[in-house]
Scaffold this motif. Structure first.
Motif, PDB file in Angstrom:
ATOM      1  N   VAL B  25      24.050 -10.574  -4.512  1.00 39.58           N
ATOM      2  CA  VAL B  25      23.960 -12.034  -4.641  1.00 39.58           C
ATOM      3  C   VAL B  25      24.917 -12.493  -5.738  1.00 39.58           C
ATOM      4  O   VAL B  25      24.689 -12.236  -6.914  1.00 39.58           O
ATOM      5  N   PRO B  26      26.025 -13.160  -5.346  1.00 39.49           N
ATOM      6  CA  PRO B  26      26.960 -13.638  -6.370  1.00 39.49           C
ATOM      7  C   PRO B  26      26.349 -14.776  -7.181  1.00 39.49           C
ATOM      8  O   PRO B  26      25.415 -15.428  -6.720  1.00 39.49           O
ATOM      9  N   PRO B  27      26.867 -15.017  -8.393  1.00 42.71           N
ATOM     10  CA  PRO B  27      26.317 -16.058  -9.258  1.00 42.71           C
ATOM     11  C   PRO B  27      26.301 -17.404  -8.550  1.00 42.71           C
ATOM     12  O   PRO B  27      27.262 -17.770  -7.874  1.00 42.71           O
ATOM     13  N   GLY B  28      25.214 -18.122  -8.704  1.00 42.17           N
ATOM     14  CA  GLY B  28      25.129 -19.473  -8.171  1.00 42.17           C
ATOM     15  C   GLY B  28      24.742 -19.562  -6.721  1.00 42.17           C
ATOM     16  O   GLY B  28      24.542 -20.657  -6.202  1.00 42.17           O
ATOM     17  N   GLU B  29      24.600 -18.421  -6.057  1.00 40.09           N
ATOM     18  CA  GLU B  29      24.200 -18.493  -4.653  1.00 40.09           C
ATOM     19  C   GLU B  29      22.696 -18.768  -4.545  1.00 40.09           C
ATOM     20  O   GLU B  29      21.921 -18.373  -5.412  1.00 40.09           O
ATOM     21  N   ILE B  30      22.320 -19.480  -3.473  1.00 36.21           N
ATOM     22  CA  ILE B  30      20.907 -19.692  -3.196  1.00 36.21           C
ATOM     23  C   ILE B  30      20.541 -18.862  -1.975  1.00 36.21           C
ATOM     24  O   ILE B  30      21.057 -19.103  -0.884  1.00 36.21           O
ATOM     25  N   VAL B  31      19.692 -17.874  -2.191  1.00 39.89           N
ATOM     26  CA  VAL B  31      19.281 -16.989  -1.103  1.00 39.89           C
ATOM     27  C   VAL B  31      17.811 -17.248  -0.802  1.00 39.89           C
ATOM     28  O   VAL B  31      16.992 -17.318  -1.712  1.00 39.89           O
ATOM     29  N   ALA B  32      17.500 -17.424   0.479  1.00 38.87           N
ATOM     30  CA  ALA B  32      16.108 -17.537   0.886  1.00 38.87           C
ATOM     31  C   ALA B  32      15.703 -16.261   1.587  1.00 38.87           C
ATOM     32  O   ALA B  32      16.452 -15.750   2.420  1.00 38.87           O
ATOM     33  N   VAL B  33      14.548 -15.728   1.228  1.00 37.37           N
ATOM     34  CA  VAL B  33      14.022 -14.540   1.888  1.00 37.37           C
ATOM     35  C   VAL B  33      12.840 -14.984   2.735  1.00 37.37           C
ATOM     36  O   VAL B  33      11.866 -15.499   2.201  1.00 37.37           O
ATOM     37  N   VAL B  34      12.967 -14.823   4.056  1.00 36.86           N
ATOM     38  CA  VAL B  34      11.864 -15.236   4.927  1.00 36.86           C
ATOM     39  C   VAL B  34      11.324 -14.027   5.690  1.00 36.86           C
ATOM     40  O   VAL B  34      12.009 -13.017   5.861  1.00 36.86           O
ATOM     41  N   ALA B 195      18.873 -22.893   1.329  1.00 37.75           N
ATOM     42  CA  ALA B 195      19.667 -21.684   1.106  1.00 37.75           C
ATOM     43  C   ALA B 195      21.117 -21.765   1.573  1.00 37.75           C
ATOM     44  O   ALA B 195      21.459 -22.475   2.507  1.00 37.75           O
ATOM     45  N   ASP B 196      21.967 -20.978   0.880  1.00 37.22           N
ATOM     46  CA  ASP B 196      23.305 -20.686   1.386  1.00 37.22           C
ATOM     47  C   ASP B 196      23.226 -19.539   2.384  1.00 37.22           C
ATOM     48  O   ASP B 196      24.041 -19.427   3.274  1.00 37.22           O
ATOM     49  N   ARG B 197      22.231 -18.696   2.172  1.00 38.77           N
ATOM     50  CA  ARG B 197      22.090 -17.512   3.021  1.00 38.77           C
ATOM     51  C   ARG B 197      20.604 -17.226   3.191  1.00 38.77           C
ATOM     52  O   ARG B 197      19.853 -17.317   2.217  1.00 38.77           O
ATOM     53  N   ILE B 198      20.229 -16.899   4.434  1.00 36.56           N
ATOM     54  CA  ILE B 198      18.826 -16.588   4.704  1.00 36.56           C
ATOM     55  C   ILE B 198      18.710 -15.114   5.048  1.00 36.56           C
ATOM     56  O   ILE B 198      19.406 -14.614   5.938  1.00 36.56           O
ATOM     57  N   VAL B 199      17.871 -14.432   4.300  1.00 34.73           N
ATOM     58  CA  VAL B 199      17.627 -13.013   4.556  1.00 34.73           C
ATOM     59  C   VAL B 199      16.306 -12.906   5.295  1.00 34.73           C
ATOM     60  O   VAL B 199      15.271 -13.319   4.785  1.00 34.73           O
ATOM     61  N   VAL B 200      16.343 -12.382   6.531  1.00 34.32           N
ATOM     62  CA  VAL B 200      15.128 -12.241   7.330  1.00 34.32           C
ATOM     63  C   VAL B 200      14.613 -10.814   7.171  1.00 34.32           C
ATOM     64  O   VAL B 200      15.365  -9.853   7.302  1.00 34.32           O
ATOM     65  N   MET B 201      13.309 -10.705   6.857  1.00 33.69           N
ATOM     66  CA  MET B 201      12.748  -9.369   6.641  1.00 33.69           C
ATOM     67  C   MET B 201      11.794  -9.001   7.756  1.00 33.69           C
ATOM     68  O   MET B 201      11.197  -9.856   8.393  1.00 33.69           O
ATOM     69  N   ARG B 202      11.659  -7.716   7.976  1.00 36.95           N
ATOM     70  CA  ARG B 202      10.712  -7.249   8.983  1.00 36.95           C
ATOM     71  C   ARG B 202       9.725  -6.296   8.305  1.00 36.95           C
ATOM     72  O   ARG B 202      10.058  -5.659   7.310  1.00 36.95           O
ATOM     73  N   PRO B 203       8.512  -6.211   8.847  1.00 38.94           N
ATOM     74  CA  PRO B 203       7.452  -5.480   8.148  1.00 38.94           C
ATOM     75  C   PRO B 203       7.384  -3.993   8.452  1.00 38.94           C
ATOM     76  O   PRO B 203       8.022  -3.510   9.382  1.00 38.94           O
ATOM     77  N   ARG B 204       6.543  -3.309   7.656  1.00 41.50           N
ATOM     78  CA  ARG B 204       6.101  -1.915   7.865  1.00 41.50           C
ATOM     79  C   ARG B 204       7.220  -0.936   8.105  1.00 41.50           C
ATOM     80  O   ARG B 204       7.345  -0.469   9.222  1.00 41.50           O
TER      81      ARG B 204
END
Lengths: 285, 257
Positions: B25-34, B195-204
């Protein structure tokens, strides 16, 4: 007890900020409560006074208020009242100090460390189950019949509520609030001072008040077991010499002093607990 | 630059909460983790904050390995977590204990004004609404001027109006110093709004399933076609992550979510 009224008194300054009117209204409601609460005892006392004056009873075993006041004034004039009061207050102070100190230390250790809790808590809980008066013969054998055994008995009475209160308060500190302290990288001492102590304080004050109440109970038991002065001695003396007015006067003195020390404790800690008037709001609502 | 390298976390009960998560994550970036519940979003944030230690891999901020809470990383929790025995101003200044009183008061007052609560400085936390309390929590984190601010579902306990309002407010505050923001959320619209970037996560175990860039100018129009397109993309990724297989149709996914 009048614990509720005290909580209200702490709460009043914090609530006054919003506007004056609710506070005045609340104050009026409080005085009305006090007046209603006093109505019964005052009416009974006045009724008994009138009955004795009218010659319906000689008031020998149940002295009328005027005779109690007279006895009170006599005891005060001869300096007896002051002498006995000081003796009792000093015993309670010493016992409360020792018991509260020991209870605070043990409670803090047991609350802080699971190992310490497993080691000492079962034993202390077992000791707590013993009626404290049962210790009296042992204390007299160990510590003699003078001050030490009396102070020890009072200290035992004060110890348990303080121990339980401190341990419970520490165990119930919100982990989420502690994490706030961690995020701001508080050192160990800073965490204790800025997070743990303020979080524990309300529960601590409650346990101190409970301990103080028991201290006043136990001083009577202690003075029954052979004292030459103290308000408890006045009780025994009044019984043996057949002076019910002296007994009631001593009881009144106990009530006044007990309530006063409780109020002093509340007043001393109130500045630190101004934020906590949740109970008071529920009470007035 | 905030670097997460092969981050993994196995809890003492044997549950693998997070596995091989890498993110720059570069400085100043807005990352959303969903992601849905149980996909390690909060675990991820706790590792980055230093509140928990990873079992594998590591977090590095500008060359510093993060092993404990760090002065340049701030955190806002799902609940405001204000200290009830401190006034609003006391709470905001909590992390500024090292400063002289005058300087601290000045910065607290400025930050409170910035979140629109200058008139609440002397108020106790219990007298605040949910939205106001979360603003105070934001102010408390921002007043220390962190380079990285972590937000763990910060607005999820609020009603829809207050939530949208605070999302805009957060972006506004971000402009002051443009810190790196990592926002964990389960609200896809919130992720797109911020967000500038959305990180999608998966479980288990929790892994990164997809990264979606949000190339929308701000302020963003929630009714635009581009917004919808991004939303469909995120929902498809979420659905694939949930099912553990390639997505059916984006429409079906949108309907499900």
């Amino acid at each position: 007890m009048t614990a509720d009224a005290d909580t209200l008194r702490i709460a009043a300054p914090a609530q006054a900020g919003a506007s004056g009117r609710p506070r005045r209204k609340e104050g009026r409601r409080r005085w009305r409560g006090v007046a209603l609460g006093l109505a019964g005892p005052v009416a009974a006392a006045a009724g008994w006074e009138l009955a004795v004056r009218a010659g319906l009873s000689d008031g020998r075993l149940v002295p009328p208020p005027s005779r109690i006041a007279e006895t009170f004034a006599d005891l005060a004039a001869t300096g007896e009242l002051a002498r006995h009061t000081v003796a009792t207050v000093l015993r309670v102070a010493a016992g409360f100090g020792l018991g509260a100190l020991a209870g605070t230390l043990m409670g803090a250790i047991a609350g802080h460390s699971g190992l310490a809790r497993s080691l000492v808590d079962p034993t202390l809980q077992a000791l707590r189950a013993i009626p404290s008066i049962a210790w009296v013969p042992l204390f007299i054998l160990w510590l003699g019949i003078f001050e030490a055994s009396k102070v020890a008995l009072i200290a035992v009475g004060v110890f348990f509520p303080v121990y339980l209160g401190v341990m419970g308060a520490i165990l119930s500190v919100d982990r989420k609030i502690v994490e706030v302290g961690r995020i701001f990288r508080l050192s160990g001492p800073a965490m204790v001072r800025r997070i743990l102590l303020p979080a524990v304080l309300p529960g601590y004050v409650v346990s101190l008040r409970a301990g103080l109440g028991l201290g006043w109970m136990f001083v009577v038991a202690a003075e029954f077991m052979g004292a030459s002065e103290g308000l408890g001695y006045l009780l025994v003396d009044g019984q043996q010499l057949g002076k019910p007015a002296e007994i009631v006067a001593a009881i009144v003195a106990f009530a006044v002093i007990g309530k006063t020390t409780d109020w002093l404790l509340v007043a001393a800690t109130a500045p630190f607990l101004r934020w906590e008037d949740v109970v008071a709001q529920g009470e007035t609502g | 630059m905030l670097i997460l390298k092969d981050l993994g976390k196995t809890y003492v009960n044997g549950v693998r909460a997070l596995d091989a998560v890498s993110l720059d994550v570069p400085p100043g970036e807005i990352v959303a983790v969903v992601g849905g519940s149980g996909c390690g979003k909060s675990t991820l944030l706790r590792l980055v904050s230093g509140l928990d230690r990873p079992t594998d891999g590591g977090v590095v901020l500008d060359g510093d390995e993060i092993t404990a809470p760090h002065e340049r990383i701030g955190m806002v929790f799902q609940e405001p977590r204000l200290l009830p025995w401190l006034t609003v101003a006391g709470n905001v200044g909590f992390g500024l204990a090292a400063l002289a009183a005058g300087e601290r008061d000045r910065r607290v007052a400025a930050q409170l004004a910035r979140v629109g609560l200058a008139d609440k400085a002397a108020v106790w936390p219990r007298e605040l609404s949910g939205g106001q309390a979360q603003r105070v929590a934001l102010a408390r984190a921002l007043v220390t001027r962190p380079e990285v601010l972590l937000l763990d579902e910060p607005f999820s306990a609020l009603d829809a109006f207050t939530r949208a309002d605070l999302q805009d407010h957060l972006l506004d505050l971000w402009h002051d110093a443009e810190p790196t923001l990592v926002v964990v959320t389960h609200d896809v619209d919130e992720a797109i709004a911020l967000a500038d970037r959305i990180v999608v996560m998966r479980p288990r175990p929790g892994r990164i399933a997809a990264e979606i860039a949000v190339d929308l100018p701000r302020p963003r129009d929630r009714d635009s076609a581009v917004w919808d397109a991004v939303k469909r993309q995120v929902l498809a990724a979420l659905n694939g992550a949930r099912e553990g297989r390639p997505t059916a149709t984006a429409e079906a996914a949108a309907a499900w979510w």
